[in-house]
Design an enzyme around this catalytic site. Structure first.
Site, PDB file in Angstrom:
ATOM      1  N   CYS A  80      -3.416  10.748   1.469  1.00 59.01           N
ATOM      2  CA  CYS A  80      -2.563  11.311   2.533  1.00 59.01           C
ATOM      3  C   CYS A  80      -2.506  12.832   2.452  1.00 59.01           C
ATOM      4  O   CYS A  80      -2.017  13.475   3.368  1.00 59.01           O
ATOM      5  CB  CYS A  80      -1.156  10.732   2.468  1.00 59.01           C
ATOM      6  SG  CYS A  80      -0.276  11.143   0.954  1.00 59.01           S
ATOM      7  N   ASP A 115      -0.739  14.645   0.398  1.00 57.05           N
ATOM      8  CA  ASP A 115       0.555  15.195   0.006  1.00 57.05           C
ATOM      9  C   ASP A 115       0.555  15.629  -1.466  1.00 57.05           C
ATOM     10  O   ASP A 115      -0.119  15.028  -2.297  1.00 57.05           O
ATOM     11  CB  ASP A 115       1.659  14.167   0.249  1.00 57.05           C
ATOM     12  CG  ASP A 115       1.851  13.909   1.739  1.00 57.05           C
ATOM     13  OD1 ASP A 115       1.298  14.682   2.529  1.00 57.05           O
ATOM     14  OD2 ASP A 115       2.550  12.952   2.096  1.00 57.05           O
ATOM     15  N   CYS A 124       5.172  14.256   3.278  1.00 56.50           N
ATOM     16  CA  CYS A 124       5.894  13.535   4.328  1.00 56.50           C
ATOM     17  C   CYS A 124       7.390  13.484   4.016  1.00 56.50           C
ATOM     18  O   CYS A 124       7.824  13.843   2.921  1.00 56.50           O
ATOM     19  CB  CYS A 124       5.340  12.124   4.429  1.00 56.50           C
ATOM     20  SG  CYS A 124       5.846  11.086   3.060  1.00 56.50           S
ATOM     21  N   CYS A 169       4.764   7.030  -1.649  1.00 59.50           N
ATOM     22  CA  CYS A 169       5.415   8.341  -1.705  1.00 59.50           C
ATOM     23  C   CYS A 169       6.353   8.406  -2.920  1.00 59.50           C
ATOM     24  O   CYS A 169       6.468   9.448  -3.560  1.00 59.50           O
ATOM     25  CB  CYS A 169       6.205   8.599  -0.430  1.00 59.50           C
ATOM     26  SG  CYS A 169       5.328   8.113   1.065  1.00 59.50           S
TER      27      CYS A 169
HETATM   28 FE1  FES Z   1       1.750  10.541   1.273  1.00 60.99          FE
HETATM   29 FE2  FES Z   1       4.235  10.123   1.854  1.00 60.99          FE
HETATM   30  S1  FES Z   1       2.531   9.824   3.166  1.00 60.99           S
HETATM   31  S2  FES Z   1       3.445  10.980   0.069  1.00 60.99           S
END
Ligand code: FES
Length: 148
Positions: free
Chosen positions: A33, A35, A60, A104
């Protein structure tokens, strides 16, 4: 879809920022993702109590909320107690997360472990149950997701 606690911690995240000369710093990301989360710990060398904890998350809303809750849960605890702040504990404290957002919370757990690892390395100590953290939690993510 999100609990009130998740929305609260997303909109008013606690402990955002950096700690200068932190005792331990941990950064982890998820290549899938994109992040990234960084956790800073200020630890008392005598008592091993986490006096302060701050975070920076480029991610996110659920990643922001879980990092915020994770910092609240480890503050005032010893490093050994902080090891019990798992992603499950963080999710429970937030009254749950939707299944697609479970990863997450793993980022929060791994970032704390990475910061504790950094502290342990710098002080040449062993923290029970702590293994070298991954810098990218996407490795092995499938197994983790199957556990839920
Ligand atoms: Fe990757 Fe939340 S979508 S940490």
């Amino acid at each position: 879809m999100y609990s009130e606690k998740v929305m609260d911690h997303f909109q008013n995240p606690r402990n955002v920022g950096e700690i200068e000369d932190a005792s331990g710093v941990g950064t982890v990301g998820n290549a899938k993702c994109g992040d990234i989360m960084r956790i800073f710990l200020d630890i008392d060398d005598e008592t091993h109590i986490i006096k302060d904890c701050k975070f920076k998350t480029f991610g996110c809303g659920a990643a922001v909320a879980t990092s915020s809750m994770a910092t609240e849960l480890v503050k005032g605890r010893t490093v050994e107690e902080a090891m019990k702040v798992t992603n499950k504990a963080v999710m429970e404290a937030l009254d749950g997360l939707p299944p697609v957002k479970v990863h997450c919370s793993l980022l929060a757990e791994e970032a704390i472990h990475a910061a504790l690892w950094d502290y342990a390395q710098k002080h040449d100590i062993t923290i029970e149950g702590l293994d070298k953290p991954k810098s990218d939690i996407h490795e092995g993510e499938e197994e983790d997701e199957e556990a839920y």
